[in-house]
Design a protein around this motif. Structure first.
Motif, PDB file in Angstrom:
ATOM      1  N   ARG A   1      16.570 -16.032 -39.998  1.00 55.04           N
ATOM      2  CA  ARG A   1      16.710 -16.390 -38.548  1.00 55.04           C
ATOM      3  C   ARG A   1      17.421 -15.547 -37.691  1.00 55.04           C
ATOM      4  O   ARG A   1      18.227 -14.793 -38.133  1.00 55.04           O
ATOM      5  N   ASP A   2      17.255 -15.730 -36.419  1.00 54.72           N
ATOM      6  CA  ASP A   2      18.173 -14.876 -35.395  1.00 54.72           C
ATOM      7  C   ASP A   2      19.463 -15.416 -35.556  1.00 54.72           C
ATOM      8  O   ASP A   2      19.569 -16.506 -35.188  1.00 54.72           O
ATOM      9  N   ASN A   3      20.458 -14.476 -35.251  1.00 55.99           N
ATOM     10  CA  ASN A   3      21.871 -14.890 -35.184  1.00 55.99           C
ATOM     11  C   ASN A   3      22.289 -14.221 -33.872  1.00 55.99           C
ATOM     12  O   ASN A   3      22.169 -12.824 -34.043  1.00 55.99           O
ATOM     13  N   LYS A   4      22.205 -14.757 -32.754  1.00 59.41           N
ATOM     14  CA  LYS A   4      22.730 -14.066 -31.636  1.00 59.41           C
ATOM     15  C   LYS A   4      24.480 -13.914 -31.541  1.00 59.41           C
ATOM     16  O   LYS A   4      25.177 -14.962 -31.758  1.00 59.41           O
ATOM     17  N   PRO A   5      24.643 -12.765 -31.238  1.00 65.92           N
ATOM     18  CA  PRO A   5      26.286 -12.342 -31.458  1.00 65.92           C
ATOM     19  C   PRO A   5      26.814 -13.063 -30.084  1.00 65.92           C
ATOM     20  O   PRO A   5      26.274 -13.356 -28.957  1.00 65.92           O
ATOM     21  N   SER A   6      27.938 -13.421 -30.519  1.00 68.00           N
ATOM     22  CA  SER A   6      28.859 -14.226 -29.232  1.00 68.00           C
ATOM     23  C   SER A   6      29.438 -13.339 -28.499  1.00 68.00           C
ATOM     24  O   SER A   6      29.829 -13.883 -27.353  1.00 68.00           O
ATOM     25  N   TYR A   7      29.609 -12.220 -28.562  1.00 74.06           N
ATOM     26  CA  TYR A   7      30.072 -10.986 -28.180  1.00 74.06           C
ATOM     27  C   TYR A   7      29.727  -9.637 -28.322  1.00 74.06           C
ATOM     28  O   TYR A   7      29.442  -9.259 -29.340  1.00 74.06           O
ATOM     29  N   ILE A   8      29.188  -8.846 -27.290  1.00 73.96           N
ATOM     30  CA  ILE A   8      28.987  -7.417 -27.331  1.00 73.96           C
ATOM     31  C   ILE A   8      29.433  -6.784 -26.569  1.00 73.96           C
ATOM     32  O   ILE A   8      29.652  -6.762 -25.080  1.00 73.96           O
ATOM     33  N   HIS A   9      30.067  -5.338 -26.848  1.00 74.63           N
ATOM     34  CA  HIS A   9      30.614  -4.608 -26.038  1.00 74.63           C
ATOM     35  C   HIS A   9      29.804  -3.242 -26.361  1.00 74.63           C
ATOM     36  O   HIS A   9      29.939  -2.721 -27.468  1.00 74.63           O
ATOM     37  N   TYR A  10      28.927  -2.482 -25.401  1.00 73.06           N
ATOM     38  CA  TYR A  10      28.339  -1.405 -25.644  1.00 73.06           C
ATOM     39  C   TYR A  10      28.642  -0.385 -24.587  1.00 73.06           C
ATOM     40  O   TYR A  10      28.463  -0.653 -23.516  1.00 73.06           O
ATOM     41  N   GLN A  11      29.064   0.788 -25.165  1.00 67.87           N
ATOM     42  CA  GLN A  11      29.043   1.980 -24.406  1.00 67.87           C
ATOM     43  C   GLN A  11      28.246   3.065 -24.760  1.00 67.87           C
ATOM     44  O   GLN A  11      28.401   3.479 -25.745  1.00 67.87           O
ATOM     45  N   PRO A  12      27.370   3.188 -23.827  1.00 68.01           N
ATOM     46  CA  PRO A  12      26.574   4.372 -24.004  1.00 68.01           C
ATOM     47  C   PRO A  12      27.014   5.903 -24.250  1.00 68.01           C
ATOM     48  O   PRO A  12      28.127   6.164 -23.631  1.00 68.01           O
ATOM     49  N   ALA A  13      26.382   6.733 -24.952  1.00 71.47           N
ATOM     50  CA  ALA A  13      26.687   7.932 -25.031  1.00 71.47           C
ATOM     51  C   ALA A  13      26.385   8.803 -24.007  1.00 71.47           C
ATOM     52  O   ALA A  13      25.509   8.319 -23.191  1.00 71.47           O
ATOM     53  N   LYS A  14      27.275   9.914 -23.943  1.00 69.40           N
ATOM     54  CA  LYS A  14      26.773  11.063 -22.951  1.00 69.40           C
ATOM     55  C   LYS A  14      26.578  12.359 -23.753  1.00 69.40           C
ATOM     56  O   LYS A  14      27.610  12.683 -24.726  1.00 69.40           O
ATOM     57  N   ASP A  15      25.495  13.023 -23.614  1.00 63.46           N
ATOM     58  CA  ASP A  15      24.921  14.145 -24.444  1.00 63.46           C
ATOM     59  C   ASP A  15      26.449  15.121 -24.268  1.00 63.46           C
ATOM     60  O   ASP A  15      26.759  15.621 -23.284  1.00 63.46           O
ATOM     61  N   ARG A  16      26.783  15.500 -25.440  1.00 62.12           N
ATOM     62  CA  ARG A  16      27.883  16.463 -25.581  1.00 62.12           C
ATOM     63  C   ARG A  16      28.993  16.219 -25.125  1.00 62.12           C
ATOM     64  O   ARG A  16      29.899  17.000 -24.824  1.00 62.12           O
ATOM     65  N   HIS A  17      29.147  14.929 -24.800  1.00 61.93           N
ATOM     66  CA  HIS A  17      30.457  14.269 -24.234  1.00 61.93           C
ATOM     67  C   HIS A  17      31.236  13.337 -25.134  1.00 61.93           C
ATOM     68  O   HIS A  17      32.465  13.227 -25.363  1.00 61.93           O
ATOM     69  N   ARG A  18      30.479  12.374 -25.327  1.00 60.43           N
ATOM     70  CA  ARG A  18      31.084  11.086 -26.130  1.00 60.43           C
ATOM     71  C   ARG A  18      30.007  10.398 -26.874  1.00 60.43           C
ATOM     72  O   ARG A  18      28.712  10.597 -26.608  1.00 60.43           O
ATOM     73  N   PRO A  19      30.421   9.794 -27.855  1.00 54.76           N
ATOM     74  CA  PRO A  19      29.376   8.921 -29.016  1.00 54.76           C
ATOM     75  C   PRO A  19      29.083   7.763 -28.243  1.00 54.76           C
ATOM     76  O   PRO A  19      29.710   7.055 -27.446  1.00 54.76           O
ATOM     77  N   HIS A  20      28.271   6.890 -28.986  1.00 52.63           N
ATOM     78  CA  HIS A  20      27.736   5.522 -28.679  1.00 52.63           C
ATOM     79  C   HIS A  20      28.982   4.683 -29.171  1.00 52.63           C
ATOM     80  O   HIS A  20      29.465   4.879 -30.469  1.00 52.63           O
ATOM     81  N   LEU A  21      29.367   3.587 -28.723  1.00 53.16           N
ATOM     82  CA  LEU A  21      30.398   2.438 -29.184  1.00 53.16           C
ATOM     83  C   LEU A  21      29.359   1.237 -29.095  1.00 53.16           C
ATOM     84  O   LEU A  21      29.339   0.843 -28.040  1.00 53.16           O
ATOM     85  N   LEU A  22      29.472   0.542 -30.009  1.00 50.01           N
ATOM     86  CA  LEU A  22      28.804  -0.860 -30.265  1.00 50.01           C
ATOM     87  C   LEU A  22      29.974  -1.653 -30.997  1.00 50.01           C
ATOM     88  O   LEU A  22      30.282  -1.518 -32.191  1.00 50.01           O
ATOM     89  N   GLU A  23      30.237  -2.947 -30.362  1.00 50.44           N
ATOM     90  CA  GLU A  23      31.044  -3.693 -31.015  1.00 50.44           C
ATOM     91  C   GLU A  23      30.382  -5.094 -30.703  1.00 50.44           C
ATOM     92  O   GLU A  23      30.041  -5.649 -29.580  1.00 50.44           O
ATOM     93  N   MET A  24      30.419  -5.865 -31.881  1.00 47.73           N
ATOM     94  CA  MET A  24      29.563  -7.367 -31.904  1.00 47.73           C
ATOM     95  C   MET A  24      30.431  -8.274 -32.532  1.00 47.73           C
ATOM     96  O   MET A  24      30.935  -7.919 -33.758  1.00 47.73           O
ATOM     97  N   LEU A  25      30.497  -9.522 -31.918  1.00 46.03           N
ATOM     98  CA  LEU A  25      31.022 -10.556 -32.768  1.00 46.03           C
ATOM     99  C   LEU A  25      30.064 -11.620 -33.342  1.00 46.03           C
ATOM    100  O   LEU A  25      29.245 -12.195 -32.603  1.00 46.03           O
TER     101      LEU A  25
END
Length: 604
Positions: free
Chosen positions: A433-457
């Protein structure tokens, strides 16, 4: 890079005072006694402009050093040994601007790092191997494969990224590691996963930096500077067991350094800096012992203990005998028993106090039979799915093995920029069954500058398996961005799962100095739960790789064309041509010679 690391290491190199060593390898008692009572001179700039160099002389006598070794048999036939060395420095960089000129027990190199870069907390680990949670249970202090570094800076720092870059270069020189490869492309700022473990409840994640190097190789060059940070080095106490050829011939090896401000009493009337050095190792003794379920200190470390560190206020060995203690056979027998609540479970330990002279009277080896252990309540793993070199899918599986309790977990993923995530494909399922996270924080990456960041509760149902999937597309790198062995693949750091796991027994929330070190690292604020951090396996992802033999072929062909074509054309343009007249026969040349002498015209 080599010259950069070398220059940094020379800049912050600690000047060790030469110490007299006995013939048996132990430190001379006079030298240890001299270092033990050496005062610490600290000049403090007061508000009225005066300086006080005696206010911290008495504080030096309150510095403490503790060492512990915990030995836990595992049901897989392995032996888990956990070393913890704790140094308390009775000084507070956070309150006053202090200039420390002498150090007693705390290493000078790390003290200068705290002062120069305004560090509030520092946590660094070097790990070889992967901790198998389902076979070994939960470790006392978890760490991911490779190198991990996360730092909280003081809120007065204006250029956090600049301090972070300089700090990684300095730590690279101190620990002889490649931390200088940490840059903005693999550094993230977690918003919820990594909170301070010491004093203060900082919530401004702008002063937090986190990075991993999953491909970092741990070897003797990292262990040697780590041992030099100990007050007794590797000459006395539990540190004499740290023999590199034994530690690295194991199934798992991890060494770490944790620095944080802590309270010295329950009322927190006095504060101090805590340096906690940990070393965890798992020995596969069941295989090496030809099926015999027995072990000893000499079999694991090729050495036995003869004395405690003279500078240590506490030096103990704990042997876990919780599971059916009547079946354990310890030699020598110790009357000291201790109980502690560790990771939500009440454990019983046999205690060997190395500060007591009678401990060494009969201590030769320790032998005991192995028993099974409980399954961990929280476990996580990760893998890559898909085919081809264009798209793929990352699967993170989290297990809640509690029979009737549900609890939330915080999942953090840091993915390199060359794996372009499709967040709209993110799915979380529990029990189909689908389990919807109660908190999502996503920071997209920039090519050759920073990685992706994904946090979920995510809320984990009881006795369930929760799967988190997200699709990605592989990017095509520049040919200069590939590693020397590009066909081996590119490493992606471990996912981090943080949770408050329900405890089977009531947790002790009272702070006491008598608690074992392995049970007091993470503060316990609730009686019904305990904090656990779980790391998944690092991923190895293949990227589209060009044929690097083609540039070689092109160079060879180009050089051949240039040598044959342009070389011949240039030779024709620069060569001088002359008419070569035919030479006369010998008789005509002799006749012309005679005619020239006589003055007669020459023959044609």
């Amino acid at each position: 890079t080599f010259f950069q690391v070398t220059s940094v290491s020379l800049f912050i190199a600690e000047v060790y005072t030469p110490r007299e060593v006995n013939t048996d390898g132990s430190i001379a008692a006079e030298d240890l006694n001299e270092r033990q009572w050496q005062s610490t001179d600290v000049e403090v700039d007061r508000s009225d402009g005066t300086k006080d160099s005696e206010s911290f002389t008495a504080a030096a006598a309150r510095d403490q050093f503790q060492e512990e070794l915990v030995i836990r048999p595992l049901h897989s036939g392995d032996i888990y040994a956990s070393f913890q060395f704790r140094t308390l420095w009775d000084i507070d960089f956070l309150q006053e601007r202090q200039k420390v000129s002498h150090y007693r027990l705390f290493p000078k190199s790390l003290g200068q790092v705290l002062s120069k870069f305004s560090v509030r907390e520092l946590h660094i680990s070097f790990t070889q191997g992967f901790w198998r949670t389902m076979q070994w249970g939960q470790p006392f202090i978890p760490s991911p494969p490779g190198a991990e570094l996360w730092v909280w800076f003081h809120d007065t720092v204006s250029d956090v990224d600049g301090n972070w870059k300089e700090l990684t270069n300095v730590l690279s020189g101190i620990f002889c590691a490649s931390l200088n490869f940490i840059d903005l492309t693999n550094t993230v700022q977690p918003s919820a996963s990594f909170k301070p473990l010491g004093l203060g409840n900082a919530t401004d994640h702008r002063f937090l930096r986190y990075a991993t190097l999953p491909r970092e190789i741990v070897c003797t060059e990292n262990l040697t500077p780590w041992k030099k940070l100990l007050p007794c080095g590797s000459k006395a106490g539990l540190s004499v067991l740290l023999k590199s050829e034994k530690l690295f011939h194991s199934s798992f090896h991890s060494q770490a350094v944790h620095i944080r401000p802590v309270c010295q009493d329950e009322q927190c009337t006095s504060k101090a800096w805590e340096l906690r050095q940990t070393l965890n190792v798992v020995f596969d003794l069941y295989t090496s012992s030809q099926g015999k379920k027995e072990w000893s200190l000499f079999k694991m470390f090729s050495r036995t203990l003869t004395e405690a560190c003279p500078l240590a206020t506490s030096s103990k060995i704990y042997v876990d005998i919780t599971d059916n203690p009547e079946l354990f056979e310890l030699n020598p027998v110790t009357p000291l028993l201790s109980q502690a609540v560790v990771l939500g479970d009440r454990r019983t330990y046999s205690v060997f106090d190395l500060t007591r002279a009678e401990t060494f009277g009969q201590l030769c080896s320790l032998n005991l039979l192995l028993r099974d252990m409980l399954r961990p309540l929280l476990h996580a793993e990760r893998y890559v799915a898909g085919f081809g070199l264009q798209t793929g899918e990352i699967h993170t599986v989290i297990y809640n093995n509690h029979p009737y309790r549900a609890f939330p977990v915080l999942l953090m993923d840091s993915v390199p920029w060359y794996l372009q995530l499709y967040i709209h494909t993110l799915t979380v399922t529990s029990k189909s069954r689908d389990n919807k996270p109660s908190y999502i924080h996503y920071q997209p990456a920039k090519d050759r500058h920073r990685p992706h960041l994904l946090e979920m509760l995510i809320q984990l149902p009881p006795h369930s398996m929760t799967e988190v999937t997200v699709q990605f597309e592989r990017a095509l790198l520049k040919w200069t961005e590939y590693t020397p062995d590009p066909n081996h693949g590119f490493y992606v750091g471990s996912s981090v799962v943080s949770a408050l796991v329900p405890s089977m027994v009531a947790m002790n929330t009272n702070f006491t100095q008598d608690q074992p070190l392995f049970s007091s690292f993470v503060p316990v604020k609730e009686e019904s739960s305990y904090f656990v951090r779980v790391y998944t396996e690092p991923l190895l992802v293949n990227l589209p790789t060009p044929d690097f033999s083609m540039p070689y072929n092109v160079i060879c062909l180009t050089c051949t064309v240039v040598a044959v074509g342009y070389g011949s054309f240039y030779n024709l343009l620069t060569r001088t041509f002359q008419v070569d007249e035919p030479s006369l026969p010998l008789e005509k040349r002799l006749a012309n010679l005679i005619r020239r002498i006589r003055g007669v015209p020459l023959l044609a």
